[in-house]
Design a protein around this motif. Sequence first.
Motif, PDB file in Angstrom:
ATOM      1  N   ALA A  22       6.771   6.203  -0.249  1.00 20.24           N
ATOM      2  CA  ALA A  22       6.878   5.369   0.945  1.00 20.24           C
ATOM      3  C   ALA A  22       5.747   4.343   0.919  1.00 20.24           C
ATOM      4  O   ALA A  22       4.619   4.647   0.551  1.00 20.24           O
ATOM      5  CB  ALA A  22       6.791   6.232   2.195  1.00 20.24           C
ATOM      6  N   PHE A  23       6.061   3.118   1.305  1.00 22.53           N
ATOM      7  CA  PHE A  23       5.055   2.064   1.194  1.00 22.53           C
ATOM      8  C   PHE A  23       5.107   1.099   2.370  1.00 22.53           C
ATOM      9  O   PHE A  23       6.076   1.034   3.126  1.00 22.53           O
ATOM     10  CB  PHE A  23       5.209   1.294  -0.118  1.00 22.53           C
ATOM     11  N   ILE A  24       4.018   0.343   2.501  1.00 24.41           N
ATOM     12  CA  ILE A  24       3.857  -0.671   3.544  1.00 24.41           C
ATOM     13  C   ILE A  24       3.447  -1.969   2.866  1.00 24.41           C
ATOM     14  O   ILE A  24       2.507  -1.983   2.063  1.00 24.41           O
ATOM     15  CB  ILE A  24       2.766  -0.259   4.555  1.00 24.41           C
ATOM     16  N   THR A  25       4.152  -3.054   3.169  1.00 28.99           N
ATOM     17  CA  THR A  25       3.835  -4.366   2.600  1.00 28.99           C
ATOM     18  C   THR A  25       3.498  -5.350   3.714  1.00 28.99           C
ATOM     19  O   THR A  25       4.243  -5.478   4.686  1.00 28.99           O
ATOM     20  CB  THR A  25       5.018  -4.922   1.785  1.00 28.99           C
ATOM     21  N   PHE A  26       2.368  -6.023   3.556  1.00 27.64           N
ATOM     22  CA  PHE A  26       1.970  -7.068   4.494  1.00 27.64           C
ATOM     23  C   PHE A  26       1.271  -8.182   3.727  1.00 27.64           C
ATOM     24  O   PHE A  26       0.469  -7.899   2.834  1.00 27.64           O
ATOM     25  CB  PHE A  26       1.025  -6.508   5.563  1.00 27.64           C
ATOM     26  N   PRO A  27       1.576  -9.462   4.053  1.00 30.41           N
ATOM     27  CA  PRO A  27       2.623  -9.869   4.989  1.00 30.41           C
ATOM     28  C   PRO A  27       4.005  -9.763   4.368  1.00 30.41           C
ATOM     29  O   PRO A  27       4.149  -9.887   3.148  1.00 30.41           O
ATOM     30  CB  PRO A  27       2.267 -11.335   5.279  1.00 30.41           C
ATOM     31  N   ALA A  28       5.011  -9.530   5.217  1.00 25.14           N
ATOM     32  CA  ALA A  28       6.396  -9.593   4.762  1.00 25.14           C
ATOM     33  C   ALA A  28       6.756 -11.062   4.616  1.00 25.14           C
ATOM     34  O   ALA A  28       6.645 -11.830   5.577  1.00 25.14           O
ATOM     35  CB  ALA A  28       7.329  -8.910   5.766  1.00 25.14           C
ATOM     36  N   ILE A  29       7.155 -11.469   3.426  1.00 22.31           N
ATOM     37  CA  ILE A  29       7.360 -12.882   3.142  1.00 22.31           C
ATOM     38  C   ILE A  29       8.757 -13.322   3.561  1.00 22.31           C
ATOM     39  O   ILE A  29       9.755 -12.801   3.075  1.00 22.31           O
ATOM     40  CB  ILE A  29       7.158 -13.186   1.645  1.00 22.31           C
ATOM     41  N   ASN A  30       8.810 -14.269   4.489  1.00 18.25           N
ATOM     42  CA  ASN A  30      10.063 -14.889   4.893  1.00 18.25           C
ATOM     43  C   ASN A  30      10.178 -16.205   4.133  1.00 18.25           C
ATOM     44  O   ASN A  30       9.570 -17.205   4.495  1.00 18.25           O
ATOM     45  CB  ASN A  30      10.084 -15.131   6.406  1.00 18.25           C
ATOM     46  N   VAL A  69       0.851  -1.197   0.000  1.00 17.73           N
ATOM     47  CA  VAL A  69       0.000   0.000   0.000  1.00 17.73           C
ATOM     48  C   VAL A  69       0.878   1.234   0.000  1.00 17.73           C
ATOM     49  O   VAL A  69       1.871   1.318   0.737  1.00 17.73           O
ATOM     50  CB  VAL A  69      -0.921   0.012   1.239  1.00 17.73           C
ATOM     51  N   SER A  70       0.526   2.201  -0.854  1.00 19.62           N
ATOM     52  CA  SER A  70       1.271   3.454  -0.928  1.00 19.62           C
ATOM     53  C   SER A  70       0.308   4.590  -1.246  1.00 19.62           C
ATOM     54  O   SER A  70      -0.737   4.368  -1.863  1.00 19.62           O
ATOM     55  CB  SER A  70       2.357   3.369  -2.010  1.00 19.62           C
ATOM     56  N   ILE A  71       0.664   5.796  -0.828  1.00 19.33           N
ATOM     57  CA  ILE A  71      -0.166   6.981  -1.077  1.00 19.33           C
ATOM     58  C   ILE A  71       0.665   8.053  -1.768  1.00 19.33           C
ATOM     59  O   ILE A  71       1.830   8.278  -1.422  1.00 19.33           O
ATOM     60  CB  ILE A  71      -0.755   7.537   0.234  1.00 19.33           C
ATOM     61  N   ILE A  80      -2.929  -0.009  -4.203  1.00 16.07           N
ATOM     62  CA  ILE A  80      -2.924  -1.343  -3.599  1.00 16.07           C
ATOM     63  C   ILE A  80      -2.322  -2.280  -4.644  1.00 16.07           C
ATOM     64  O   ILE A  80      -2.912  -2.492  -5.707  1.00 16.07           O
ATOM     65  CB  ILE A  80      -4.328  -1.803  -3.205  1.00 16.07           C
ATOM     66  N   LYS A  81      -1.162  -2.810  -4.347  1.00 17.75           N
ATOM     67  CA  LYS A  81      -0.427  -3.635  -5.311  1.00 17.75           C
ATOM     68  C   LYS A  81      -0.335  -5.075  -4.829  1.00 17.75           C
ATOM     69  O   LYS A  81       0.114  -5.337  -3.719  1.00 17.75           O
ATOM     70  CB  LYS A  81       0.983  -3.076  -5.520  1.00 17.75           C
ATOM     71  N   VAL A  82      -0.797  -6.003  -5.667  1.00 18.93           N
ATOM     72  CA  VAL A  82      -0.612  -7.428  -5.402  1.00 18.93           C
ATOM     73  C   VAL A  82       0.742  -7.809  -5.996  1.00 18.93           C
ATOM     74  O   VAL A  82       0.911  -7.820  -7.209  1.00 18.93           O
ATOM     75  CB  VAL A  82      -1.737  -8.268  -6.033  1.00 18.93           C
ATOM     76  N   ASN A  83       1.698  -8.099  -5.142  1.00 21.08           N
ATOM     77  CA  ASN A  83       3.077  -8.242  -5.612  1.00 21.08           C
ATOM     78  C   ASN A  83       3.323  -9.494  -6.442  1.00 21.08           C
ATOM     79  O   ASN A  83       4.191  -9.506  -7.307  1.00 21.08           O
ATOM     80  CB  ASN A  83       4.032  -8.238  -4.413  1.00 21.08           C
TER      81      ASN A  83
END
Length: 278
Positions: free
Chosen positions: A106-114, A94-96, A207-210
């Motif tokens: 600046a962005f936020i990614t969830f979940p962070a993939i391990n 997610v970014s604005i 909203i980006k589906v990675n």
Amino acid sequence: MKNTSIITLCLLVIVITLPNHSKAQKKTDVIENSWASQIRVDAKLSDWGDTLLNVDKSTGLQYQIANDDRSIFIAVKALEQRDINKIMGGGLTVSINTEGKKRAGAFITFPAINQAVLAAMFRNIMRSQGQNQPPNTDAIRSKMIENAKEIYVNGFKEITEDTISIYNEYGIRAALNFDDKGHLIYEMAFPKSLYPILSDKDFLLSIKVNGITPPQMGAGGMGGFGGGGGDRQQVVIGGGAPGGGGRGGQQFNLAEISYLFTPAELWTNQRLAPSKKD
């Protein structure tokens, strides 16, 4: 086999038929946020009236944006299994942008993939199922949810770490879970102070589906990828010995697999809901 190969195998074999009740909403230039009246970030849609207002064809997602005086709230529902696989294998970002440009900052990614944790988890799950046995979808989903505990952040001056816990001090909250129909419910909230948003200013939200990182695949099939040892037109998953004919597996065409590896992004032009304070 590479870790990503294991992850992709397991994500692809959890294929079930899900109903698709989405109907495209008439496109508008600006969508005003809903007012967030006591929304809890718990991956349940009861706070949103159980139905999300917007549908995006490019990502296959239902979504809705809300705000209160302090935070932005995002709710997403994925109905199709291939979209669920992309989110669980690559996360949502997610970014604005407050300058009216479709350009992520600046962005936020969830979940962070391990990748290492997921690979080990999937190896254990696949081993427990036994050869030619259908995967335990509930067990895999439970493990996915259990391991979705980290958030990746980038570009915020207030946050020095790259990866933070879902239990963090910055006011960023995130949760995901499955509803009783097997649809993925995803919620995120973050303080408005992270972005320079004014109450009278529209903003673009992405909203980006990675998507899933493509595995390194060798010729002749790997760990259940079959198809006669050299057939590149189809991939058979979930049955047969490595390099075998894919006996007992499920078939996926390359276009479908390419879909899982390809990111998809929606941009929506939003406006903050006015304060409901007296």
